[in-house]
Design an enzyme around this catalytic site. Sequence first.
Site, PDB file in Angstrom:
ATOM      1  N   GLY A 176      -4.516  -4.229  -3.850  1.00 58.90           N
ATOM      2  CA  GLY A 176      -5.505  -3.180  -4.104  1.00 58.90           C
ATOM      3  C   GLY A 176      -4.740  -1.936  -4.499  1.00 58.90           C
ATOM      4  N   HIS A 177      -4.755  -1.600  -5.783  1.00 61.18           N
ATOM      5  CA  HIS A 177      -3.977  -0.469  -6.282  1.00 61.18           C
ATOM      6  C   HIS A 177      -4.941   0.634  -6.710  1.00 61.18           C
ATOM      7  CE1 HIS A 177      -0.429  -3.394  -7.278  1.00 61.18           C
ATOM      8  NE2 HIS A 177      -0.760  -3.372  -5.998  1.00 61.18           N
ATOM      9  N   ASP A 230       0.810  -1.232   0.000  1.00 60.71           N
ATOM     10  CA  ASP A 230       0.000   0.000   0.000  1.00 60.71           C
ATOM     11  C   ASP A 230       0.835   1.271   0.000  1.00 60.71           C
ATOM     12  OD1 ASP A 230      -2.272  -1.615   0.093  1.00 60.71           O
ATOM     13  OD2 ASP A 230      -2.258  -1.645   2.283  1.00 60.71           O
TER      14      ASP A 230
HETATM   15  P1  GDP Z   1      -0.732   0.367  -3.556  1.00 58.04           P
HETATM   16  O1  GDP Z   1      -1.342  -0.891  -3.069  1.00 58.04           O
HETATM   17  O2  GDP Z   1       0.728   0.427  -3.302  1.00 58.04           O
HETATM   18  O3  GDP Z   1      -1.064   0.691  -4.985  1.00 58.04           O
HETATM   19  O4  GDP Z   1      -1.359   1.536  -2.655  1.00 58.04           O
HETATM   20  P2  GDP Z   1      -2.930   1.703  -2.293  1.00 58.04           P
HETATM   21  O5  GDP Z   1      -3.616   2.219  -3.490  1.00 58.04           O
HETATM   22  O6  GDP Z   1      -3.446   0.473  -1.641  1.00 58.04           O
HETATM   23  O7  GDP Z   1      -2.828   2.778  -1.143  1.00 58.04           O
HETATM   24  C1  GDP Z   1      -2.250   4.032  -1.355  1.00 58.04           C
HETATM   25  C2  GDP Z   1      -3.314   5.103  -1.058  1.00 58.04           C
HETATM   26  O8  GDP Z   1      -2.701   6.361  -0.969  1.00 58.04           O
HETATM   27  C3  GDP Z   1      -4.341   5.234  -2.173  1.00 58.04           C
HETATM   28  O9  GDP Z   1      -5.562   5.606  -1.616  1.00 58.04           O
HETATM   29  C4  GDP Z   1      -3.785   6.364  -3.039  1.00 58.04           C
HETATM   30  O10 GDP Z   1      -4.789   7.067  -3.750  1.00 58.04           O
HETATM   31  C5  GDP Z   1      -3.164   7.228  -1.984  1.00 58.04           C
HETATM   32  N1  GDP Z   1      -1.974   7.993  -2.414  1.00 58.04           N
HETATM   33  C6  GDP Z   1      -0.997   7.631  -3.272  1.00 58.04           C
HETATM   34  N2  GDP Z   1      -0.037   8.583  -3.319  1.00 58.04           N
HETATM   35  C7  GDP Z   1      -0.419   9.543  -2.453  1.00 58.04           C
HETATM   36  C8  GDP Z   1       0.175  10.772  -2.028  1.00 58.04           C
HETATM   37  O11 GDP Z   1       1.249  11.160  -2.434  1.00 58.04           O
HETATM   38  N3  GDP Z   1      -0.520  11.498  -1.094  1.00 58.04           N
HETATM   39  C9  GDP Z   1      -1.711  11.100  -0.585  1.00 58.04           C
HETATM   40  N4  GDP Z   1      -2.319  11.863   0.309  1.00 58.04           N
HETATM   41  N5  GDP Z   1      -2.294   9.939  -0.962  1.00 58.04           N
HETATM   42  C10 GDP Z   1      -1.645   9.177  -1.880  1.00 58.04           C
HETATM   43  P1  IMO Z   2      -0.918  -4.113  -2.281  1.00 59.08           P
HETATM   44  O1  IMO Z   2      -0.479  -4.667  -3.615  1.00 59.08           O
HETATM   45  C1  IMO Z   2      -0.885  -4.546   2.045  1.00 59.08           C
HETATM   46  C2  IMO Z   2      -0.932  -8.617   3.628  1.00 59.08           C
HETATM   47  C3  IMO Z   2      -2.145  -9.061   4.394  1.00 59.08           C
HETATM   48  C4  IMO Z   2      -1.516 -10.039   5.369  1.00 59.08           C
HETATM   49  C5  IMO Z   2      -0.424 -10.696   4.534  1.00 59.08           C
HETATM   50  C6  IMO Z   2      -0.845 -12.038   3.922  1.00 59.08           C
HETATM   51  O2  IMO Z   2      -2.198  -3.385  -2.323  1.00 59.08           O
HETATM   52  O3  IMO Z   2       0.189  -3.353  -1.649  1.00 59.08           O
HETATM   53  P2  IMO Z   2      -2.403 -12.693   1.876  1.00 59.08           P
HETATM   54  O4  IMO Z   2      -3.859 -12.445   1.631  1.00 59.08           O
HETATM   55  O5  IMO Z   2      -1.514 -12.140   0.813  1.00 59.08           O
HETATM   56  O6  IMO Z   2      -2.096 -14.127   2.177  1.00 59.08           O
HETATM   57  O7  IMO Z   2      -2.084 -11.901   3.245  1.00 59.08           O
HETATM   58  O8  IMO Z   2      -0.131  -9.780   3.498  1.00 59.08           O
HETATM   59  N1  IMO Z   2      -1.197  -8.097   2.265  1.00 59.08           N
HETATM   60  C7  IMO Z   2      -1.121  -6.807   1.945  1.00 59.08           C
HETATM   61  N2  IMO Z   2      -0.900  -5.719   2.702  1.00 59.08           N
HETATM   62  N3  IMO Z   2      -1.023  -4.422   0.711  1.00 59.08           N
HETATM   63  C8  IMO Z   2      -1.221  -5.501  -0.067  1.00 59.08           C
HETATM   64  O9  IMO Z   2      -1.233  -5.428  -1.416  1.00 59.08           O
HETATM   65  C9  IMO Z   2      -1.314  -6.755   0.545  1.00 59.08           C
HETATM   66  N4  IMO Z   2      -1.532  -8.017   0.089  1.00 59.08           N
HETATM   67  C10 IMO Z   2      -1.445  -8.816   1.144  1.00 59.08           C
HETATM   68  O10 IMO Z   2      -2.770  -7.982   5.047  1.00 59.08           O
HETATM   69  O11 IMO Z   2      -0.867  -9.315   6.404  1.00 59.08           O
HETATM   70 MG    MG Z   3      -2.879  -1.546  -1.839  1.00 56.09          MG
END
Ligand code: GDP
Ligand code: IMO
Ligand code: MG
Length: 429
Positions: free
Chosen positions: A40-41, A13
């Site tokens: 979850g991107h 994340d």
């Molecule tokens: P990922 O799994 O690495 O793609 O990250 P996620 O999408 O799960 O979580 C990142 C969250 O931070 C998302 O809600 C993005 O929209 C948000 N985000 C990404 N870059 C920034 C930033 O520079 N500032 C803020 N405030 N939010 C950001």
């Molecule tokens: P993105 O791509 C954050 C974590 C789960 C748990 C561990 C194992 O959005 O960064 P799993 O379901 O993979 O067997 O869970 O890994 N986890 C993540 N945490 N971002 C993710 O994906 C994750 N995918 C799995 O919360 O601790």
């Molecule tokens: Mg994510």
Amino acid sequence: MANVVVVGAQWGDEGKGKIVDWLSDRADVVVRFQGGHNAGHTLVVDGVTYKLSLLPSGVVRGKLSIIGNGVVVDPHALISEIERLKGQGVDITPDTLKVADNATLILSLHGELDALREGSNEGTRIGTTKRGIGPAYEDKVGRRAIRLRDLANLSTLRPKIERLLSHHNALRRGFGLPEFTVDAIYDELASAAPKVLPYLDATWEILDERRRAGDRILFEGAQGALLDVDHGTYPFVTSSNTVAGQAATGSGLGPKAVGYVLGIAKAYTTRVGEGPFPTELTDEVGRRLGERGHEFGTVTGRPRRCGWLDAVALRQTARTSGIDGIALTKLDVLDGLPEIRVCVGYELDGKRISRLPASQGAQARIEPIYETVEGWSGTTAGARSWAQLPAQAIKFVRRIEELIECPIALVSTSPERADTILVADPFED
Ligand code: GDP
Ligand code: IMO
Ligand code: MG
């Protein structure tokens, strides 16, 4: 000109989706190489939010998007994600999306087993996403998995299901649960087959041809290096290798196809699920980071645990992934804090150490040693150039570079695609 791998450098994340979307303007092909719909991107383009779990983030720009062999694919999740994105106006066709025919399938029995294990013992709970990721990878290395290509030949499916069930029904009996029938699994797969088959291809070959033709390939990692099954905080990890080395194996290209490794890191740290987190904050500052950063899981909606930046762990992941540059995200979340802390070492049993220990017990015992830096009173939110950043924020970024021994190539200052500062172009490195 290098192909670029994007990997999470913390516990996931970090903002990979935003950065992959931003970079994919410069790429021709975007490929996912591990994980599944546990990812979850999130992308925000002109105020519109797109949430992707299985689809590479390049689909939003209409780039050729590939789900590589290293990904575990739930066919029903794939179909519904395609439909959802199409509903948002994203054009997804068998010409723009290709799925590796040798990728492993996730079945509903995997999700059920995942949830069962998570629910059955609080002491050994990992805090998984309950998507069946772990059980599906277990079946893959156990050589009893069903793969996407198997859906093209339904007449040969039953013996493969029997083989799979001889393992799973034994487990089910152990849990005191009713056994699965071959028919139920067959129906589940047969109903998905016509919808996913049009996307299947020998994606390793497409990638190799594109590479030879000089096209730019962007490899999109999921999760983060501290969730890597070898290099992460085992056993509180995911079931795949998340480090950059996996980009080659998980897409079917050789290691030389990977040029530049871009690690994504937040200016602080978050983690979802169980496991050690040395810089976790359970106080008011932690709550503030969570609120300002909207730290709730994209997949499960769970609140993310928040804490200070851990420069020791980040320096380590920069090494285990061979990171050439970091994209530092969510700098804006630190706006207004009078002071910011960064972990620069750990104390373990009275001794100072400078790396994350491998042992589970030691990981749980280490205490962070902090350096305190001054915050800034201005705002970084929405900044698109260095000139727009307060001097103290620049000082903070420069100090992180020193501590992690790795340059910062990009800085992100909001969820919006355009709110990004380019310091050094990974594709031009
Ligand atoms: P990922 O799994 O690495 O793609 O990250 P996620 O999408 O799960 O979580 C990142 C969250 O931070 C998302 O809600 C993005 O929209 C948000 N985000 C990404 N870059 C920034 C930033 O520079 N500032 C803020 N405030 N939010 C950001
Ligand atoms: P993105 O791509 C954050 C974590 C789960 C748990 C561990 C194992 O959005 O960064 P799993 O379901 O993979 O067997 O869970 O890994 N986890 C993540 N945490 N971002 C993710 O994906 C994750 N995918 C799995 O919360 O601790
Ligand atoms: Mg994510």
